[in-house]
Write a protein that holds these residues in place. Structure first.
Motif, short mmCIF file in Angstrom:
data_model
loop_
_atom_site.label_atom_id
_atom_site.label_comp_id
_atom_site.label_asym_id
_atom_site.label_seq_id
_atom_site.Cartn_x
_atom_site.Cartn_y
_atom_site.Cartn_z
N UNK A 1 29.06 27.24 76.26
CA UNK A 1 29.88 28.45 76.33
C UNK A 1 29.28 29.56 75.46
N UNK A 2 28.75 29.15 74.30
CA UNK A 2 28.16 30.14 73.40
C UNK A 2 26.95 30.80 74.05
N UNK A 3 26.16 29.96 74.75
CA UNK A 3 24.97 30.52 75.41
C UNK A 3 25.36 31.55 76.45
N UNK A 4 26.55 31.36 77.03
CA UNK A 4 26.96 32.30 78.07
C UNK A 4 27.30 33.66 77.49
N UNK A 5 27.43 33.71 76.18
CA UNK A 5 27.62 35.04 75.58
C UNK A 5 26.32 35.83 75.60
N UNK A 6 25.26 35.12 75.97
CA UNK A 6 23.95 35.77 76.13
C UNK A 6 23.55 36.57 74.90
N UNK A 7 23.85 36.02 73.76
CA UNK A 7 23.35 36.63 72.53
C UNK A 7 22.73 35.52 71.70
N UNK A 8 22.03 35.93 70.70
CA UNK A 8 21.47 34.99 69.75
C UNK A 8 22.62 34.14 69.18
N UNK A 9 22.34 32.88 69.02
CA UNK A 9 23.40 31.99 68.52
C UNK A 9 23.89 32.43 67.15
N UNK A 10 23.06 33.21 66.44
CA UNK A 10 23.49 33.65 65.12
C UNK A 10 24.52 34.78 65.22
N UNK A 11 24.64 35.35 66.45
CA UNK A 11 25.54 36.49 66.57
C UNK A 11 26.70 36.21 67.51
N UNK A 12 26.91 34.98 67.83
CA UNK A 12 28.02 34.71 68.76
C UNK A 12 29.35 35.05 68.09
N UNK A 13 30.28 35.38 68.95
CA UNK A 13 31.64 35.63 68.47
C UNK A 13 32.40 34.31 68.53
N UNK A 14 32.74 33.84 67.35
CA UNK A 14 33.44 32.56 67.29
C UNK A 14 34.81 32.66 67.96
N UNK A 15 35.48 33.81 67.76
CA UNK A 15 36.82 33.95 68.36
C UNK A 15 36.74 33.89 69.88
N UNK A 16 35.72 34.56 70.40
CA UNK A 16 35.56 34.57 71.86
C UNK A 16 35.27 33.15 72.36
N UNK A 17 34.44 32.47 71.57
CA UNK A 17 34.07 31.10 71.92
C UNK A 17 35.29 30.18 71.93
N UNK A 18 36.14 30.38 70.92
CA UNK A 18 37.34 29.55 70.84
C UNK A 18 38.22 29.80 72.06
N UNK A 19 38.35 31.06 72.41
CA UNK A 19 39.19 31.39 73.58
C UNK A 19 38.64 30.74 74.84
#
Lengths: 200, 270, 200
Positions: free
Chosen positions: B43-61
């Motif tokens: 799911x984090x990869x689908x944010x298509x950003x560096x893993x260091x910049x993922x949005x945890x809140x978005x990921x949780x949702x």
């Protein structure tokens, strides 16, 4: 030699990886029908002075190590082993009585001598076949070698002690009898199990 | 099939039973993830950003949304997915609510740790893929098809010494010596010798004398002498009996094992 | 290139004939103690443009076909069995972190590792048991083998793809350590029971 072209390299790799010698047409089929004969000739020439040769045998090509280096494919490991009692006796008989046949060795030893026993002595380099005795059956006769003399520190067979010396040294006394003399039912001190062959 | 989640391949080789194919896409999707962390990484990869910049809140949702949908379809979810969902819901609430400054660990720390874990799993997954894509021996490159091989030949170095050799010969010679049985001459006194000796010594004396006085004198050291003494005693005893039988002597013994006394019989012929 | 000298030829023949990759000292011992390093370097250079390469993997040398010819050779060869994702990840974790315990592998993957997964890697000859970690429970630890390096064409573990960058980015450090570094928070007691799936 300049860098080989792609076909030469492909033939080279194919033959290297092959589990069996390959015919030129098999290599060709494998490489999409290319004519590989020139490549094979080039490769054979390239490898001729090297440690590995490309050779054709009955129309099939394969790599093999250069014949003059074949000895490298054998690695020897040396193991020190003591001569068995039977072999020691056979060797002693050959040394004292040479040349002797196997039947004569057996007659002197009083027991049969396995073929392997003489093989061991020959493998050790101490005994050689010295011809055949001109009697019925023409048995092989055995004698010692120069290596035998050098291994045992003898300048000649005449250095071997004679029967008289053996007796004087107690070496003709059987081990168990000499022991019985020392420990047997005499009233003397029975607790001196000295070196066998030393007493009397 | 979600991006990043590899298809389940029945030909895969890991000794595990193949996944049960049910035809339910969502079920298969969840089955294709190796646990909740794997799903989160995808799911984090689908944010298509560096893993260091993922949005945890978005990921949780996104994760909670996935779990909700699975539940709506009445799919059975493995317990660890549900535990993760509960923990993420808790994390989300902490991140959104006014923070308690004393709380340990802080929600930010929890979020950062989750991020660090995802980075590490992501790094290893990528490393594994790069490893598998290398020129692999037996697939892309090959060793020699028919190596001659290097054989190990054992060579024996035989050892023997001259003394052993000579000793062996001595033993053979001994075994072969002609066997001659010789009866050794034994130190004995025969009955005849005892008769002659006692007759001669009796003479004309009429005294009682101990039979032992008639024994020949001998050294008393050495086994041979002792043997001779016993032989002489026995022979002399027999000789005394013989002489008594002939009527030439008389014998007296006062007690058992006492001295045996002997004297010529009066009137006997000499 | 001029004709190779005898030592180069001997090293070439030995490596061609060998059934296993050989260390330089093994080749040297095989060839009576000669220094073979220069010969190995010469051979590697000679074969670099050819269809067969001489490569060093974990200190062991062997000949193999050139990677760019893979398409020609692949088809008749038995396909290397594909690893499952679990096994691939476990292998990567062992290679980049070795030696590691199973619990450490699981901490990174976030799931339990089936017993069979490590068995598969050991059966392939890529992973070995490297002893036990001297911590409570003395867990078994795992490391890669020389065959792992040969199979994946790595001269050494330093050759692992991207290992330098991963190490520089701290991605090979445990989460606790990375967290401490990131926050400069040294009084961290590393105890985070709130996070599911990580600890065991």
């Amino acid at each position: 030699m300049s860098a080989p072209d792609d076909l030469v390299r492909a033939v080279e790799a194919t033959l290297f990886a092959a589990q069996e010698p390959l015919r030129a047409d098999e290599i060709s089929r494998h490489l999409g029908g290319a004519d590989v004969r020139a490549a094979l000739a080039l490769l054979a020439e390239h490898y001729a002075p090297r440690g590995v040769h490309l050779v054709e045998r009955g129309g099939r090509w394969h790599f093999q190590t250069a014949p003059d280096l074949a000895h490298l494919l054998r690695r020897e490991k040396e193991e020190v082993r003591r001569l068995s009692r039977a072999a020691t006796e056979a060797l002693a008989i050959i040394a004292y009585h040479e040349p002797v046949s196997r039947a004569e060795i057996e007659a002197i030893r009083g027991v049969q001598t396995a073929k392997g026993t003489l093989d061991v002595l020959m493998e050790a380099g101490w005994v050689r076949i010295a011809g055949r005795r001109e009697v019925p059956g023409r048995p092989t006769i055995y004698a010692t070698t120069p290596q035998f003399l050098s291994h045992f520190g003898l300048s000649s067979r005449a250095d071997l002690p004679g029967i008289g010396e053996l007796r004087a040294a107690g070496l003709l006394d059987p081990v168990d009898e000499a022991y019985a003399v020392l420990t047997g039912n005499r009233e003397e001190d029975a607790d001196t199990p000295d070196e066998p062959g030393e007493a009397d | 099939m979600a991006e990043g989640a590899e298809p389940q391949d029945d030909a895969l080789w890991d000794g595990l039973p193949p996944a049960v194919a049910t035809g339910d896409a969502l079920y298969l999707d969840l089955d294709g993830w190796e646990g909740p962390l794997d799903l989160l990484l995808d799911l984090a990869r689908r944010q298509k950003v560096d893993l260091r910049r993922i949005s945890i809140l978005e990921l949780v949702d996104q994760y909670l949304g996935y779990i909700d949908r699975a539940e709506a379809l009445k799919l059975e979810l493995a317990a660890d997915y549900l535990v993760m969902a509960a923990w993420l819901a808790y994390l989300k609430s902490l991140l959104l609510l006014p923070r308690d400054p004393d709380m340990q660990p802080s929600p930010e720390e929890m979020a950062l740790r989750l991020q660090l874990r995802l980075q590490r799993l992501g790094a290893m997954r990528e490393a594994g893929a790069r490893l598998m894509a290398r020129d692999r021996l037996g697939r892309d490159v090959f060793t020699r098809g028919a190596p001659e091989g290097i054989t190990l030949a054992r060579r024996s170095l035989w050892q023997a010494d001259l003394f052993g050799l000579i000793q062996a010969y001595g033993q053979i010679q001994h075994r072969n010596r002609p066997v001659v049985h010789m009866v050794r001459e034994r130190p004995v006194m025969t009955l005849d010798a005892a008769l002659a000796r006692i007759s001669a010594l009796l003479g004309t004396s009429l005294e009682w004398r101990d039979l032992r006085a008639f024994l020949p004198p001998m050294a008393i050291n050495g086994a041979a002498d002792r043997q001779l003494a016993r032989s002489a005693l026995a022979s002399s005893f027999l000789a005394a009996l013989e002489l008594a039988k002939q009527g030439r002597v008389e014998l007296v013994q006062a007690e058992c094992f006492g001295p045996l006394l002997i004297r010529p019989l009066q009137g006997a012929r000499p």
